[in-house]
Design a protein around this motif. Structure first.
Motif, mmCIF file in Angstrom:
data_model
loop_
_atom_site.group_PDB
_atom_site.id
_atom_site.type_symbol
_atom_site.label_atom_id
_atom_site.label_comp_id
_atom_site.label_asym_id
_atom_site.label_seq_id
_atom_site.Cartn_x
_atom_site.Cartn_y
_atom_site.Cartn_z
ATOM 1 N N ASP A 1 13.686 72.535 81.433
ATOM 2 C CA ASP A 1 12.459 71.860 81.821
ATOM 3 C C ASP A 1 12.104 70.789 80.807
ATOM 4 O O ASP A 1 11.708 69.692 81.164
ATOM 5 C CB ASP A 1 11.302 72.865 81.910
ATOM 6 N N ASN A 2 12.255 71.122 79.545
ATOM 7 C CA ASN A 2 11.911 70.145 78.513
ATOM 8 C C ASN A 2 13.117 69.305 78.106
ATOM 9 O O ASN A 2 13.078 68.588 77.112
ATOM 10 C CB ASN A 2 11.316 70.851 77.296
ATOM 11 N N CYS B 1 15.735 70.045 76.680
ATOM 12 C CA CYS B 1 16.272 70.318 75.352
ATOM 13 C C CYS B 1 16.922 71.686 75.327
ATOM 14 O O CYS B 1 16.321 72.679 75.722
ATOM 15 C CB CYS B 1 15.172 70.243 74.303
ATOM 16 N N ASP C 1 10.975 71.527 68.926
ATOM 17 C CA ASP C 1 9.768 71.289 69.697
ATOM 18 C C ASP C 1 9.995 69.935 70.344
ATOM 19 O O ASP C 1 9.688 68.906 69.776
ATOM 20 C CB ASP C 1 8.566 71.268 68.755
ATOM 21 N N VAL D 1 8.240 64.646 73.976
ATOM 22 C CA VAL D 1 8.042 64.368 75.394
ATOM 23 C C VAL D 1 8.823 63.125 75.794
ATOM 24 O O VAL D 1 9.451 63.075 76.843
ATOM 25 C CB VAL D 1 6.547 64.178 75.707
ATOM 26 N N LYS E 1 11.789 60.995 75.829
ATOM 27 C CA LYS E 1 13.200 61.257 75.594
ATOM 28 C C LYS E 1 13.963 60.009 75.161
ATOM 29 O O LYS E 1 15.102 60.093 74.751
ATOM 30 C CB LYS E 1 13.835 61.806 76.872
#
Ligand SMILES: [Zn+2]
Length: 135
Positions: free
Chosen positions: A47-48, A50, A56, A59, A61
Motif C-alpha cells: 500500500d505504501n 515500500c 517510514d 508519501v 515517491k
C-alpha cells in the motif's frame, strides 16, 4: 545487468557521483534520484509502495527524501508505466515471457483458474474412487 539507471527516463547514472545524495539529479531528465522510485525497497505490491518494514515510507515517491533505508536499485526504470496501463503491460509481459512471476505477481489471479469442468471432473473422480474403495 546491474547498472543504475534513472527511474524516470532510463538514462545511465554512471556519471552521477556516489553515493547518490538528496541533491543528485538525473543528468538527462533532471529528476531527483534519491527517492523511492530508485530504491530497492520500492514495491508496488505494498500500500505504501515500500517493502522495507523498518522504513517510514515517504508519501512522495518521486522526490528526494531522507529515508534512512534508501538503497539504489539497479534497472529501476520501468518503461511505459503510465497510470492504469502498467497492469495491462505486466500481464502482457507475463504472457510473453512466461516466467516473470518474481516481482510482477500483482493479484493472485494470474494462475489459470480451474474451470468448472475441471472441478466437476475431479469431483467425479473422487466419487468413483470412493465407490471403488467401498466395494
Ligand atoms: Zn532521467
Amino acid at each position: 545487468m546491474d547498472e543504475l539507471v534513472c527511474w524516470s527516463c532510463g538514462a545511465s547514472l554512471e556519471d552521477v557521483p556516489r553515493p547518490i545524495s538528496r541533491h543528485s539529479n538525473c543528468l538527462k531528465c533532471y529528476q531527483q534520484l534519491r527517492c523511492c522510485r530508485l530504491c530497492r525497497s520500492y514495491d508496488e505490491r505494498f500500500d505504501n509502495k515500500c517493502g522495507d518494514e523498518r522504513a517510514d515510507p515517504p508519501v512522495e515517491k518521486e522526490t528526494a527524501n531522507f529515508c534512512d533505508f534508501f538503497r539504489p536499485r539497479a534497472n529501476a526504470f520501468i518503461p511505459d508505466e503510465a497510470e492504469g496501463a502498467s497492469d495491462a503491460i505486466t500481464k502482457l509481459d507475463a504472457l510473453f515471457s512466461g516466467d516473470s512471476a518474481d516481482d510482477t505477481s500483482e493479484g493472485e489471479g494470474d494462475e489459470r483458474p480451474p474451470t468448472e469442468e475441471d472441478e466437476a471432473g475431479t469431483e467425479l473422480e473422487k466419487l468413483f474412487q470412493k465407490k471403488e474403495e467401498d466395494s
